[in-house]
Write an enzyme that holds these catalytic residues in place. Structure first.
Site, short mmCIF file in Angstrom:
data_model
loop_
_atom_site.label_atom_id
_atom_site.label_comp_id
_atom_site.label_asym_id
_atom_site.label_seq_id
_atom_site.Cartn_x
_atom_site.Cartn_y
_atom_site.Cartn_z
N ARG A 260 -36.50 -52.88 -15.79
CA ARG A 260 -37.55 -52.05 -15.21
C ARG A 260 -37.00 -51.18 -14.08
O ARG A 260 -37.43 -50.04 -13.88
CB ARG A 260 -38.72 -52.91 -14.72
CG ARG A 260 -39.93 -52.07 -14.27
CD ARG A 260 -41.14 -52.90 -13.94
NE ARG A 260 -40.92 -53.79 -12.81
CZ ARG A 260 -41.79 -54.71 -12.40
NH1 ARG A 260 -42.94 -54.87 -13.04
NH2 ARG A 260 -41.51 -55.47 -11.36
N LYS B 123 -42.11 -48.19 -10.18
CA LYS B 123 -42.11 -49.06 -8.99
C LYS B 123 -41.50 -48.30 -7.81
O LYS B 123 -40.38 -48.57 -7.37
CB LYS B 123 -41.38 -50.38 -9.28
CG LYS B 123 -41.88 -51.52 -8.42
CD LYS B 123 -41.58 -52.86 -9.04
CE LYS B 123 -41.80 -54.03 -8.08
NZ LYS B 123 -43.14 -54.15 -7.52
N LEU C 69 -48.74 -50.86 -12.86
CA LEU C 69 -47.37 -51.32 -13.04
C LEU C 69 -47.44 -52.45 -14.07
O LEU C 69 -48.22 -53.39 -13.91
CB LEU C 69 -46.80 -51.85 -11.73
CG LEU C 69 -45.33 -52.27 -11.86
CD1 LEU C 69 -44.43 -51.04 -11.87
CD2 LEU C 69 -44.93 -53.21 -10.74
N TYR D 205 -37.82 -49.82 -6.32
CA TYR D 205 -37.45 -51.17 -5.89
C TYR D 205 -37.85 -52.22 -6.90
O TYR D 205 -38.57 -51.93 -7.86
CB TYR D 205 -38.08 -51.48 -4.52
CG TYR D 205 -39.57 -51.81 -4.59
CD1 TYR D 205 -40.53 -50.81 -4.77
CD2 TYR D 205 -40.01 -53.13 -4.49
CE1 TYR D 205 -41.88 -51.12 -4.83
CE2 TYR D 205 -41.37 -53.44 -4.54
CZ TYR D 205 -42.29 -52.43 -4.71
OH TYR D 205 -43.63 -52.74 -4.78
N GLU E 230 -55.62 -52.42 -11.15
CA GLU E 230 -54.78 -53.59 -10.83
C GLU E 230 -55.01 -53.96 -9.37
O GLU E 230 -55.89 -53.41 -8.72
CB GLU E 230 -53.31 -53.28 -11.11
CG GLU E 230 -52.77 -52.11 -10.31
CD GLU E 230 -51.30 -51.79 -10.59
OE1 GLU E 230 -50.57 -52.66 -11.08
OE2 GLU E 230 -50.90 -50.64 -10.29
N ARG F 246 -32.56 -33.01 5.34
CA ARG F 246 -33.88 -33.06 4.71
C ARG F 246 -34.21 -31.79 3.93
O ARG F 246 -34.18 -30.69 4.47
CB ARG F 246 -34.95 -33.29 5.79
CG ARG F 246 -36.33 -33.55 5.20
CD ARG F 246 -37.35 -33.87 6.29
NE ARG F 246 -38.65 -34.19 5.71
CZ ARG F 246 -39.52 -33.28 5.28
NH1 ARG F 246 -39.23 -32.00 5.39
NH2 ARG F 246 -40.68 -33.65 4.76
N HIS G 232 -36.68 -31.12 0.11
CA HIS G 232 -37.36 -31.77 -1.02
C HIS G 232 -36.51 -31.73 -2.29
O HIS G 232 -36.53 -32.64 -3.10
CB HIS G 232 -38.70 -31.09 -1.30
CG HIS G 232 -39.74 -31.36 -0.25
ND1 HIS G 232 -39.60 -30.94 1.04
CD2 HIS G 232 -40.92 -32.01 -0.32
CE1 HIS G 232 -40.66 -31.31 1.75
NE2 HIS G 232 -41.48 -31.97 0.94
N1 DCS Z 1 -48.83 -54.07 -9.68
C1 DCS Z 1 -48.34 -53.63 -8.50
C2 DCS Z 1 -48.93 -52.39 -7.91
C3 DCS Z 1 -47.30 -54.32 -7.86
O1 DCS Z 1 -46.81 -53.87 -6.69
C4 DCS Z 1 -46.80 -55.51 -8.45
C5 DCS Z 1 -45.68 -56.31 -7.85
C6 DCS Z 1 -47.35 -55.93 -9.68
C7 DCS Z 1 -48.36 -55.18 -10.26
C8 DCS Z 1 -46.86 -57.18 -10.37
O2 DCS Z 1 -45.59 -56.99 -10.88
P1 DCS Z 1 -44.57 -58.19 -11.09
O3 DCS Z 1 -45.29 -59.24 -11.87
O4 DCS Z 1 -43.45 -57.60 -11.84
O5 DCS Z 1 -44.20 -58.69 -9.72
N2 DCS Z 1 -45.34 -56.05 -6.54
C9 DCS Z 1 -44.17 -56.68 -5.93
C10 DCS Z 1 -44.21 -56.51 -4.48
O6 DCS Z 1 -44.31 -55.46 -3.92
N3 DCS Z 1 -44.14 -57.71 -3.91
O7 DCS Z 1 -44.07 -58.71 -4.83
C11 DCS Z 1 -44.08 -58.16 -6.13
#
Ligand code: DCS
Length: 283
Positions: free
Chosen positions: A51, A146, A202, A32, A178, A99, A101
């Site tokens: 991305r 993501k 990420l 996503y 993070e 279903r 895998h």
């Molecule tokens: N790290 C993780 C685990 C994230 O889920 C996100 C964004 C980021 C870093 C920051 O990435 P961006 O700067 O590209 O947004 N998560 C999205 C979410 O799930 N909601 O808003 C942003």
């Protein structure tokens, strides 16, 4: 009621039908993106779409549309919902099939869906800062993807929420990776520190914009992992994401950061970020 993205069309929300055996629903088998909308315009859409394709490639999912087509659909989604300031969410799954895998055959098409929301910028957080708490990072080792699988993030965010905190600062052992849905930075003596963009985080699009902002204001950047102890000794701490932009952290588990005040370097980065926000088209 609004409009949704459904495969290669924009349709009324109630027209979207998702199969109960969609692999996104059963396995979280998909990826996503979230893109910010400022003044009716998508921000850093190019980077988010790139991305999206790169995450898809990493899970061996072939998106059946060109990047141009996807850009076009995302613009239509914003327009149809008349979004001024908010964000769009879109995802793609490996499709619906009994279903199993093992990947389905080429006859099963991936399912693309998306929606748009009007959502004000959280300016009070930018101004006053927020609280955070440490949570062990128990996610998988491909955090660069993501993925729709967000259980690790959901459990961490819920724990933070129950402690009255805005974000969970994740750590693997002693190393800060993070946030549960954001990137984390420390500022020490005017130097910006953040975890290197490898498989453990990420690589946020906002992170990439912030590193650019830092270069523009002459702030040195070190993409180096910090320990919990090092993070707590920082002059300033920041959390960033598409929707959180540059949010200062002024308290970690009850310990005040910068005396509980938003720091000067955070303010400078916020001001530089502000210059990049698209102005209204008819202004
Ligand atoms: N790290 C993780 C685990 C994230 O889920 C996100 C964004 C980021 C870093 C920051 O990435 P961006 O700067 O590209 O947004 N998560 C999205 C979410 O799930 N909601 O808003 C942003």
């Amino acid at each position: 009621m609004g409009y949704s993205l459904w495969n290669d069309r924009i349709v009324a929300d109630n027209e979207v039908v998702i199969d109960k055996e969609d692999r996104g629903y059963q396995f979280g088998d998909g990826i996503y993106e979230v893109v910010k909308v400022y003044n009716g315009q998508l921000f850093t859409a190019e980077e988010h779409v790139d991305r999206f394709y790169s995450s898809a490639e990493k899970i061996r999912l072939t998106i059946p549309y060109t990047k141009d087509k996807l850009h076009q659909l995302l613009h239509q989604l914003v327009e149809a919902n008349e979004i001024n300031t908010g964000h769009i969410y879109f995802q793609i799954t490996r499709g619906a099939t009994p279903r199993n895998h093992i990947f389905p055959g080429d006859d099963v098409l991936p399912v693309l869906t998306g929606n748009a929301k009007e959502n004000p910028r959280p300016v009070a957080n930018f101004e006053n800062g927020v609280k955070a708490t440490f949570v062990e990072d128990v996610r998988w080792l491909r955090c660069d993807i993501k993925s729709l699988n967000l259980l690790g993030a959901v459990l961490a965010k819920q724990e933070a929420h129950e402690k009255g905190c805005y974000e969970a600062i994740l750590h693997r052992g002693d190393i800060i990776t993070e946030g549960s849905s954001s990137n984390i930075y420390g500022v020490k003596d005017g130097v910006l520190y953040t975890h290197p963009a490898n498989n453990l985080i990420l690589n946020g699009i906002t992170r990439q914009v912030i590193l650019k902002c830092a270069a523009e204001i002459g702030m040195p950047v070190k993409e180096e992992a910090m320990t919990k102890e090092q993070l707590l000794a920082m002059d300033e701490i920041i959390v960033s994401s598409t929707t959180s932009e540059i949010t200062p952290i002024i308290d970690v588990d009850g310990q005040a950061i910068n005396g509980g005040q938003v720091g000067e370097w955070t303010r400078k980065l916020q001001a530089q970020f502000e210059t990049k926000i698209p102005a209204p088209i008819n202004a």
